[in-house]
Design a protein around this motif. Structure first.
Motif, PDB file in Angstrom:
ATOM      1  N   GLU A   1      -8.379  12.434  15.458  1.00  0.00           N
ATOM      2  CA  GLU A   1      -8.180  11.994  16.836  1.00  0.00           C
ATOM      3  C   GLU A   1      -7.962  13.170  17.777  1.00  0.00           C
ATOM      4  N   VAL A   2      -7.185  14.148  17.326  1.00  0.00           N
ATOM      5  CA  VAL A   2      -6.929  15.336  18.144  1.00  0.00           C
ATOM      6  C   VAL A   2      -8.220  16.120  18.356  1.00  0.00           C
TER       7      VAL A   2
ATOM      8  N   ILE B   1      -0.471  17.294  22.277  1.00  0.00           N
ATOM      9  CA  ILE B   1      -1.029  17.840  21.041  1.00  0.00           C
ATOM     10  C   ILE B   1       0.093  18.219  20.088  1.00  0.00           C
ATOM     11  N   ALA B   2       1.128  18.878  20.613  1.00  0.00           N
ATOM     12  CA  ALA B   2       2.257  19.275  19.774  1.00  0.00           C
ATOM     13  C   ALA B   2       2.940  18.057  19.153  1.00  0.00           C
ATOM     14  N   GLN B   3       3.102  16.986  19.941  1.00  0.00           N
ATOM     15  CA  GLN B   3       3.734  15.769  19.439  1.00  0.00           C
ATOM     16  C   GLN B   3       2.899  15.117  18.345  1.00  0.00           C
ATOM     17  N   ARG B   4       1.599  15.042  18.560  1.00  0.00           N
ATOM     18  CA  ARG B   4       0.720  14.424  17.565  1.00  0.00           C
ATOM     19  C   ARG B   4       0.679  15.238  16.274  1.00  0.00           C
TER      20      ARG B   4
ATOM     21  N   LYS C   1      12.444   8.640  16.206  1.00  0.00           N
ATOM     22  CA  LYS C   1      11.636   9.534  17.031  1.00  0.00           C
ATOM     23  C   LYS C   1      11.393  10.843  16.297  1.00  0.00           C
ATOM     24  N   VAL C   2      10.176  11.372  16.407  1.00  0.00           N
ATOM     25  CA  VAL C   2       9.830  12.617  15.735  1.00  0.00           C
ATOM     26  C   VAL C   2      10.492  13.794  16.436  1.00  0.00           C
ATOM     27  N   VAL C   3      11.204  14.601  15.667  1.00  0.00           N
ATOM     28  CA  VAL C   3      11.849  15.805  16.197  1.00  0.00           C
ATOM     29  C   VAL C   3      11.074  17.013  15.699  1.00  0.00           C
TER      30      VAL C   3
END
Length: 346
Positions: free
Chosen positions: A227-228, A202-205, A172-174
Motif C-alpha cells: 500500500e505504501v 508513512i512513518a505511522q504505517r 495505539k502504535v507507539v
C-alpha cells in the motif's frame, strides 16, 4: 626483513637516486590518515621506493618490483595498483569508508552520549576482528546488541538501531526509532521534498507494519508495504530503517531498491517461495470451510511448507554458518556444533 627499522638498508640506499615524489603517479588514498608511528619509512622514502618499483615494472624487472612491494608492506606501506593509491596509516583497504556510518533513525533510542559510545565500540570491534581477537569482537558485539540494540553491517561499514514498536494501553502504535527518509537521497529529490503530513503517515504505517512483523503476521505486513508503495512510490529498506521515493524507470537500476529487496526476504523467499504465492495460499486457507477433509489438507500443506523452508544447517560450511549468525546478530565464535546449536535456538 628487506628493510630494517631504524637504518637505511643497502637495498634502500641503492634505490635512493634523484626520484621525485610525483614521478610514480601514485597519490595518497583519500580516506587515509597520517603515516602511522610504527611505519618504518618516512614519506620521502616511500616515494623513492614507489618510483623505483614503477621503473622496475617498466623495465620488466618484475622480481625486483615484487621485492620492493614486499619491503613496503613489511614497513606498513600498502599500494593499490589499479587505483594508483598508497597509504601507510595502519590500514590496508582502499576505496571504502574509513569509519562505520550510522544509518536509520536513533531518535528516542540513543542519547548523544550513547551514540558516541556505540561509534567507539563499533570501531573497536572492527579493529579486534582484524587482529584476530575474536573473543573481544564477540564481546563488543554482544554489548552492542543487548544494551543498545545495534546491528552492524561489516560489508558496508554501517550500523543501525533496531526499531522499537509497541502498542500502548489504548492499542495505539507507539513508534521508537521510526523509519526515516534515506540520507543517501538528494535533498532536492522527491524523498526529502515530500510534504510533512505524508512523511508522518508513512512513518505511522511502517510502524504498524513493524508491529505486524513482530506478531509474525507477515501477510498484513506485506500488505502495508504494498500500500505504501502504491500510494507514495516508497521503497523500504528494513536493514537500515530507511525509505526512499523511487519513480518510473529508476526502479530496476536503483541500488537502494536492490538493498531494500534483499532486506525484505522473508522465510518463504529464502525457502524458494514467492511472497505472492504464500499470500494466495493464506487467503485460500482462511476462506475454506472447516470440515475435516479441508483441515487435514491444510495441516499437510503447512507442514510441507515448513519442511521446505527449514535450513539444513548440518550441510552448511562454517563460513556459511557464521554468515547466518552475523545476519541474525548472534556471536560467531565456537566450533561448528556450537554454531548450529546457536542457530537452532528460538
Amino acid at each position: 626483513n628487506i628493510l630494517h627499522k631504524r637504518h637505511y638498508s643497502p637495498l634502500y640506499s641503492s634505490y635512493r637516486q634523484n626520484d621525485s615524489s610525483s614521478s610514480h603517479g601514485y597519490i595518497l588514498e583519500p580516506n587515509a590518515g597520517p603515516i602511522h608511528p610504527k611505519c618504518r619509512l618516512t614519506e620521502n622514502q616511500i616515494h623513492v621506493l614507489i618510483s623505483k618499483r614503477q621503473r622496475c615494472k617498466r623495465q620488466r624487472q618484475y622480481d625486483d618490483a615484487d621485492k620492493i612491494l614486499a619491503a613496503l608492506n613489511q614497513c606498513g606501506v600498502f599500494l593499490h595498483d589499479k587505483r594508483n593509491e598508497w597509504r601507510a596509516d595502519g590500514k590496508n583497504h582502499f576505496g571504502r569508508r574509513s569509519d562505520y556510518v550510522r544509518r536509520g533513525s536513533t531518535y528516542g533510542l540513543l542519547s548523544e552520549e550513547d551514540i558516541s559510545a556505540v561509534s567507539t565500540m563499533v570501531e573497536d570491534r572492527s579493529y579486534a576482528k582484524k587482529r584476530g581477537e575474536f573473543h573481544i569482537s564477540d564481546k563488543l558485539g554482544d554489548i552492542l546488541k543487548t544494551k543498545y540494540r545495534v546491528k552492524v553491517d561489516d560489508k558496508n561499514r554501517e550500523w543501525s538501531v533496531e526499531n522499537i514498536v509497541e502498542e500502548d494501553e489504548n492499542g495505539k502504535v507507539v513508534i521508537g526509532g521510526d523509519y526515516v527518509p534515506s540520507p543517501l537521497c538528494k535533498l532536492d529529490g522527491p524523498t526529502h521534498t515530500m510534504d510533512e503530513d505524508s512523511k508522518t503517515l508513512i512513518a505511522q504505517r511502517l510502524a504498524e507494519r513493524t508491529l505486524y512483523r513482530k506478531k509474525r503476521d507477515y501477510a498484513m505486513a506485506d500488505k502495508i508495504l504494498d500500500e505504501v508503495m502504491a500510494q507514495y512510490s516508497v521503497v523500504v529498506d528494513d536493514r537500515t530503517k530507511e525509505w526512499k521515493v523511487v519513480l518510473g524507470d529508476d526502479f530496476e537500476d536503483d541500488d537502494f531498491v536492490k538493498g531494500a529487496l534483499l532486506s525484505q526476504r522473508s522465510a518463504f523467499v529464502r525457502g524458494g517461495k514467492k511472497r505472492t504465492e504464500e499470500h494466495n495460499k493464506t487467503s485460500a486457507i482462511s476462506e475454506r470451510d472447516e470440515d475435516s477433509t479441508a483441515s487435514t489438507i491444510n495441516e499437510e500443506e503447512v507442514i510441507a511448507s515448513a519442511d521446505q523452508n527449514a535450513f539444513d544447517f548440518d550441510s552448511m560450511t562454517v563460513v556459511e554458518l557464521k554468515e547466518q549468525l552475523r545476519q541474525a546478530g548472534l556471536p560467531v565464535s565456537g566450533k561448528k556444533a556450537d554454531l548450529i546449536l546457536r542457530l537452532n535456538q528460538p
